[in-house]
Scaffold this motif. Structure first.
Motif, PDB file in Angstrom:
ATOM      1  N   LYS A  61       2.984  -2.683   1.019  1.00 45.07           N
ATOM      2  CA  LYS A  61       1.636  -3.686   0.663  1.00 45.07           C
ATOM      3  C   LYS A  61       0.933  -2.849  -0.335  1.00 45.07           C
ATOM      4  O   LYS A  61       0.221  -3.578  -1.356  1.00 45.07           O
ATOM      5  CB  LYS A  61       0.864  -3.999   1.903  1.00 45.07           C
ATOM      6  N   SER A  62       0.435  -1.461  -0.249  1.00 40.19           N
ATOM      7  CA  SER A  62      -0.203  -1.137  -0.951  1.00 40.19           C
ATOM      8  C   SER A  62       0.129  -0.813  -2.291  1.00 40.19           C
ATOM      9  O   SER A  62      -0.598  -0.609  -3.424  1.00 40.19           O
ATOM     10  CB  SER A  62      -0.561   0.636  -0.499  1.00 40.19           C
ATOM     11  N   SER A  65      -0.119  -4.139  -4.113  1.00 41.16           N
ATOM     12  CA  SER A  65      -1.537  -4.315  -4.445  1.00 41.16           C
ATOM     13  C   SER A  65      -1.989  -3.573  -5.661  1.00 41.16           C
ATOM     14  O   SER A  65      -2.693  -3.863  -6.495  1.00 41.16           O
ATOM     15  CB  SER A  65      -2.696  -3.685  -3.155  1.00 41.16           C
TER      16      SER A  65
END
Length: 207
Positions: A61-62, A65
């Motif tokens: 996810k990071s 992002s």
């Protein structure tokens, strides 16, 4: 026959899972945990031969992002400049400059820049108090020739009659009072009749 097929599929899935667990254990055992980690911003490096643990365990996810942010920064965002003051505020600003030629007038000042919590408070108390007014601003700040604060000025238009604004105004009044700062409030109807003498008296003499 169907039972045998399901059993075979289960064994395959279990084998894949066990292999991943085994691979993960081998990678973890390869780190020299006896050495002291050195911090380099957001990376944890044990020695020159080991991997970046942050990169190893960073979530998908990071990463996505970060990638999304990079793509965003390569585009022009749909933004435009905005007026610092409303039409009424410009009128008040001009009146203040005319009535107080020896003072400095600053519009739209954040209370976070203007007021701070006194020392000696617990950390939680500091954050609690600061959070109550940090996002607020005051329409005008008046300073003397030494840039010392004289007062704050608020223009109360019709929006100040809303319940949320009434509550915010009560908090703002209390913040200024607690900080020992004179706060002048003018309603729109009052502004039309203010003379230079009225402004000087309310801001300088009544401080």
């Amino acid at each position: 026959m169907e039972f045998i097929f399901v059993l075979c599929v289960g064994l395959v899935v279990a084998g894949i899972y066990l292999k991943k667990v085994s691979d993960a254990e081998k990678r973890l055992k390869s780190f020299d945990v006896s050495s002291k980690p050195s911090l380099n911003k957001d990376k944890i490096i044990y020695d020159d031969k080991t991997e970046d643990l942050y990169g190893l365990f960073k979530s998908e996810k990071s990463e996505s992002s970060d990638d999304a942010l990079e793509r965003e920064l390569k585009t022009t965002w749909p933004l435009r400049s905005n007026s610092i003051m409303t039409r009424i505020e410009v009128k008040v600003f001009d009146a203040l400059r005319a009535a107080l030629p020896e003072h400095y007038i600053f519009p739209q000042v954040s209370l976070a820049q203007l007021i701070k919590v006194k020392s000696g408070q617990s950390t939680s108390r500091q954050y609690s108090l600061f959070g109550r007014y940090a996002r607020m601003s005051v329409d005008f700040v008046v300073c003397d020739q030494n840039y010392q604060l004289v007062c704050g000025i608020e223009i109360d238009d019709s929006t100040h009659q809303r319940a949320d604004r009434v509550r915010a105004d009560r908090i703002k009044n209390h913040v200024f009072k607690s900080a020992g700062i004179h706060l002048v409030r003018w309603k729109i109807a009052q502004i039309e009749n203010l003379t230079d003498r009225d402004i000087f008296n309310q801001i300088v003499l009544e401080k």
